[in-house]
Design an enzyme around this catalytic site. Sequence first.
Site, short mmCIF file in Angstrom:
data_model
loop_
_atom_site.label_atom_id
_atom_site.label_comp_id
_atom_site.label_asym_id
_atom_site.label_seq_id
_atom_site.Cartn_x
_atom_site.Cartn_y
_atom_site.Cartn_z
N SER A 1 0.83 -1.21 0.00
CA SER A 1 0.00 0.00 0.00
C SER A 1 0.86 1.26 0.00
O SER A 1 0.56 2.23 -0.71
CB SER A 1 -0.96 0.01 1.20
OG SER A 1 -0.27 -0.19 2.41
N HIS B 1 -1.89 -8.84 2.10
CA HIS B 1 -1.60 -7.56 2.77
C HIS B 1 -2.75 -7.24 3.73
O HIS B 1 -3.05 -8.06 4.61
CB HIS B 1 -1.37 -6.51 1.67
CG HIS B 1 -0.82 -5.20 2.15
ND1 HIS B 1 -0.21 -5.02 3.36
CD2 HIS B 1 -0.79 -3.97 1.54
CE1 HIS B 1 0.17 -3.75 3.49
NE2 HIS B 1 -0.17 -3.09 2.40
N HIS C 1 5.88 -12.60 7.60
CA HIS C 1 6.07 -11.22 7.15
C HIS C 1 7.23 -11.16 6.17
O HIS C 1 8.19 -11.94 6.30
CB HIS C 1 6.35 -10.28 8.33
CG HIS C 1 6.12 -8.84 7.99
ND1 HIS C 1 7.12 -8.05 7.48
CD2 HIS C 1 5.01 -8.07 8.07
CE1 HIS C 1 6.61 -6.84 7.26
NE2 HIS C 1 5.35 -6.82 7.60
N ARG D 1 3.33 -4.51 16.73
CA ARG D 1 1.93 -4.08 16.57
C ARG D 1 0.99 -5.16 17.10
O ARG D 1 -0.09 -4.87 17.60
CB ARG D 1 1.63 -3.77 15.09
CG ARG D 1 2.51 -2.67 14.51
CD ARG D 1 2.29 -2.51 13.01
NE ARG D 1 2.65 -3.72 12.28
CZ ARG D 1 2.46 -3.88 10.96
NH1 ARG D 1 1.93 -2.91 10.24
NH2 ARG D 1 2.80 -5.00 10.36
N ASP E 1 -2.07 -8.29 11.74
CA ASP E 1 -3.42 -8.72 11.40
C ASP E 1 -3.91 -9.91 12.23
O ASP E 1 -5.10 -10.22 12.24
CB ASP E 1 -3.49 -9.09 9.91
CG ASP E 1 -3.18 -7.89 9.03
OD1 ASP E 1 -3.73 -6.82 9.30
OD2 ASP E 1 -2.36 -8.03 8.11
N1 CMX Z 1 1.33 -19.69 6.30
C1 CMX Z 1 1.73 -20.61 5.39
N2 CMX Z 1 2.78 -20.43 4.57
C2 CMX Z 1 3.47 -19.28 4.71
C3 CMX Z 1 3.13 -18.30 5.66
C4 CMX Z 1 1.99 -18.53 6.45
N3 CMX Z 1 1.56 -17.65 7.33
N4 CMX Z 1 4.00 -17.28 5.54
C5 CMX Z 1 4.86 -17.61 4.55
N5 CMX Z 1 4.54 -18.82 4.04
C6 CMX Z 1 5.14 -19.51 2.91
C7 CMX Z 1 4.98 -18.64 1.66
O1 CMX Z 1 3.66 -18.77 1.10
C8 CMX Z 1 6.07 -19.14 0.77
O2 CMX Z 1 5.65 -20.35 0.20
P1 CMX Z 1 6.03 -20.74 -1.33
O3 CMX Z 1 7.53 -20.83 -1.32
O4 CMX Z 1 5.33 -22.03 -1.54
O5 CMX Z 1 5.52 -19.62 -2.19
C9 CMX Z 1 7.18 -19.47 1.77
O6 CMX Z 1 6.52 -19.61 3.06
C10 CMX Z 1 8.22 -18.36 1.90
O7 CMX Z 1 7.58 -17.13 2.16
P2 CMX Z 1 8.32 -15.98 3.01
O8 CMX Z 1 9.54 -15.58 2.26
O9 CMX Z 1 8.44 -16.39 4.42
O10 CMX Z 1 7.21 -14.84 2.99
P3 CMX Z 1 6.94 -13.71 1.88
O11 CMX Z 1 7.85 -12.57 2.14
O12 CMX Z 1 6.94 -14.28 0.50
O13 CMX Z 1 5.42 -13.31 2.21
C11 CMX Z 1 3.59 -12.84 3.64
C12 CMX Z 1 5.06 -12.60 3.36
C13 CMX Z 1 3.13 -11.88 4.72
C14 CMX Z 1 2.78 -12.54 2.35
C15 CMX Z 1 3.38 -14.31 4.07
O14 CMX Z 1 4.05 -14.54 5.28
C16 CMX Z 1 1.91 -14.70 4.20
O15 CMX Z 1 1.30 -15.07 3.19
N6 CMX Z 1 1.32 -14.59 5.44
C17 CMX Z 1 -0.10 -14.82 5.62
C18 CMX Z 1 -0.89 -13.61 5.16
C19 CMX Z 1 -0.71 -12.44 6.09
O16 CMX Z 1 -0.83 -12.55 7.30
N7 CMX Z 1 -0.48 -11.25 5.50
C20 CMX Z 1 -0.44 -9.98 6.28
C21 CMX Z 1 0.96 -9.36 6.38
C22 CMX Z 1 0.89 -8.06 7.11
C23 CMX Z 1 0.16 -7.02 6.29
O17 CMX Z 1 0.67 -6.65 5.22
O18 CMX Z 1 -0.93 -6.61 6.67
#
Ligand code: CMX
Length: 435
Positions: A242, A272, A318, A327, A373
């Site tokens: 964002s 996000h 994250h 947070r 979140d």
């Molecule tokens: N549950 C399951 N798998 C997860 C995970 C979770 N909470 N967090 C990361 N992973 C997985 C990723 O999907 C990724 O899998 P692939 O290799 O199969 O694609 C792998 O672990 C590596 O990811 P990462 O490098 O640790 O995380 P990213 O930087 O790519 O993504 C985020 C970060 C937040 C999108 C991810 O941790 C996620 O999807 N979390 C759940 C959604 C969430 O809570 N988002 C809110 C974030 C805060 C905000 O912006 O508001």
Amino acid sequence: RSALKERLAQLIPKEIENVKAARIEHGKKSFGPVTVDQLYGGMRGLPALIWEGSVLDADEGIRFRGLTIPECQELLPKAPGGNEPLPEALFWLLVTGEVPTQEQVTDLSKDWAARAEIPSFVEEILDRCPPTLHPMSQFSLAVTALNHNSAFAAAYQKGIKKADYWEPTFEDTMDLIAKLPNIAGRIYRNVYGKGKVPAIDVNKDYSANLSTLLGFGDNEAFVELMRLYITIHSDHEGGNVSAHTGKLVGSALSDPFLAFAASLNGLAGPLHGLANQEVLLWLTKMADAIGVDATDEQVKQYAWDTLKSGKVVPGYGHAVLRKTDPRYTAQREFALKHLPEDKMFKLVGQIYNIVPNILLEAGKAKNPWPNVDAHSGVLLTHYGMKEMNFYTVLFGVSRAFGVGAALIWDRALGAPLERPKSYSTESIKKMFAGK
Ligand code: CMX
């Protein structure tokens, strides 16, 4: 001129010199190599942006102009009888780098209350949206439409000088933030059939008015929650979707309404801001399946089932953070103080003890800890705001503070059009052939 604009006008010439000096001293220095993996990998860790309001440390979390969340809670002015920082104070801090006085904060509350009304055609746009249209889509529509009265767009058409861009950007940002409670309140009431939006009270602070427009103004604990909520969701440095989207679109000299509407569309994604909705959905389904008094073993199984079905555990992980999000901690402390016996809060705490180990064991996520979140939804639910599709709108209201402050500084410092270089896989193969 408002007190904040006055202070900003004093600070800008100094900051322009400060940036000049930093560029003369460090301009040719390198951050190190950029790898091809970073291009394919969502630019993780790629140093690419200037963002003055806040900096995120992977272990320690966010600092707003150098202050941690607990420091903000201690140092920023509060409402009479309140314990949480006023978001007005946080905005002042983001914009100036200074902790405001109580008087300066009151000045901002009054200024925003005076600007709060939204044009009737925007009200009509919202009233005509089907209740099935997601609240974030409605929010983005309304903010885009505010561009009709943009001071920046009008000044640009008249040929405003570049050195003066910040002034109408400031006015638009103030209008934007001021109008969000009326937009959010109207969406909430329209979509969930909660009656008409009441009037703003010019003697109340921003969060009190927002709470009233949403229908929760009589509950002082909810108002306090809004003060904390907006403060901690306001800004998270510049690279998140964002924030970066707002900056990128603003760099084309699209006005703050257009730029922030773009931010909102990014915030509406499930990885996000929409994650706060997803968390509550996940928790509710879990509670339905195994009950709120489930055993650790049942919670473990449920989390594993989520992962095995190919879904993410929302609220965990994250892109930058590698520890529990402060947070999350701030909200947990709020809950311990105000709703320690709430069953869903207890479930959230139980999950906190279980999910990180599961994510570690699953071995993919780089950060197994909860983010912002993971907690916000249960607090809202506790006070009776049970409509989870609406939650990201509150994140959006908050995010306007950080994106708005950044837009003002980008225009003040003459930030150029963003245009990074992209490559095709073919061109990368050619470039490194034989190397
Ligand atoms: N549950 C399951 N798998 C997860 C995970 C979770 N909470 N967090 C990361 N992973 C997985 C990723 O999907 C990724 O899998 P692939 O290799 O199969 O694609 C792998 O672990 C590596 O990811 P990462 O490098 O640790 O995380 P990213 O930087 O790519 O993504 C985020 C970060 C937040 C999108 C991810 O941790 C996620 O999807 N979390 C759940 C959604 C969430 O809570 N988002 C809110 C974030 C805060 C905000 O912006 O508001």
